[in-house]
Scaffold this motif. Structure first.
Motif, PDB file in Angstrom:
ATOM      1  N   GLU A  24      33.360  76.829 -83.339  1.00 60.77           N
ATOM      2  CA  GLU A  24      34.220  75.650 -83.358  1.00 60.77           C
ATOM      3  C   GLU A  24      35.377  75.946 -84.307  1.00 60.77           C
ATOM      4  O   GLU A  24      35.148  76.172 -85.503  1.00 60.77           O
ATOM      5  CB  GLU A  24      33.429  74.441 -83.865  1.00 60.77           C
ATOM      6  N   VAL A  25      36.600  75.990 -83.793  1.00 63.10           N
ATOM      7  CA  VAL A  25      37.768  76.255 -84.637  1.00 63.10           C
ATOM      8  C   VAL A  25      38.074  75.011 -85.459  1.00 63.10           C
ATOM      9  O   VAL A  25      38.208  73.912 -84.925  1.00 63.10           O
ATOM     10  CB  VAL A  25      38.992  76.662 -83.786  1.00 63.10           C
ATOM     11  N   TYR A  80      36.646  78.961 -88.739  1.00 66.60           N
ATOM     12  CA  TYR A  80      35.742  78.388 -87.739  1.00 66.60           C
ATOM     13  C   TYR A  80      34.337  78.198 -88.280  1.00 66.60           C
ATOM     14  O   TYR A  80      33.960  78.764 -89.297  1.00 66.60           O
ATOM     15  CB  TYR A  80      35.720  79.241 -86.471  1.00 66.60           C
ATOM     16  N   ARG A  91      38.314  80.912 -79.046  1.00 65.00           N
ATOM     17  CA  ARG A  91      37.102  80.093 -79.089  1.00 65.00           C
ATOM     18  C   ARG A  91      36.437  80.007 -77.720  1.00 65.00           C
ATOM     19  O   ARG A  91      35.238  80.227 -77.577  1.00 65.00           O
ATOM     20  CB  ARG A  91      37.445  78.686 -79.591  1.00 65.00           C
TER      21      ARG A  91
END
Length: 121
Positions: A74-75, A89, A14
């Motif tokens: 964004e994980v 994600y 990320r």
């Protein structure tokens, strides 16, 4: 695959993508990597949907970063297999994507992106 390695990798993955630094992103990939994505076909006209080798992956992702200057991941979650990691994600436009990565010697040797219905049309 060790869960702690998977968590660390997903966080670094990320951060690498959000940095937009192609060398940093590619540092975790094997020279002989293959990567498949509907985006290869859709955006680049390659019906195979697959890029082969780190140099080809560099070219593909460099162009992707150029086309999407606000790219941000964004994980949300991860899943771990024997030698694989699935990263769930959300991207910069709010779409949920799954990145499925297979490892050899600690590096990604194969991967593919799996997208939802928004890419299907």
């Amino acid at each position: 695959m060790d869960l702690e390695f998977a968590r660390r990798f997903a966080t670094q993955w990320r951060d690498d993508w959000n940095s937009h630094d192609i060398d940093r992103i590619l540092a975790r990939y094997h020279d002989d990597v293959t990567f498949s994505s509907p985006m290869v076909s859709r955006c680049y006209g390659d019906p195979s949907g697959t890029v082969r080798g780190k140099d080809a992956l560099r070219a593909y992702w460099t162009e992707g970063l150029r086309r999407i200057p606000d790219l941000h991941f964004e994980v949300l979650d991860i899943r771990v297999g024997v030698d694989a990691l699935v990263i769930d994600y959300r991207n910069q436009i709010g779409d949920r994507v799954y990145e499925v990565l297979t490892f050899r010697d600690g590096l990604v040797i194969a991967g593919f992106g799996a997208y939802g219905a928004t890419l299907a049309h």
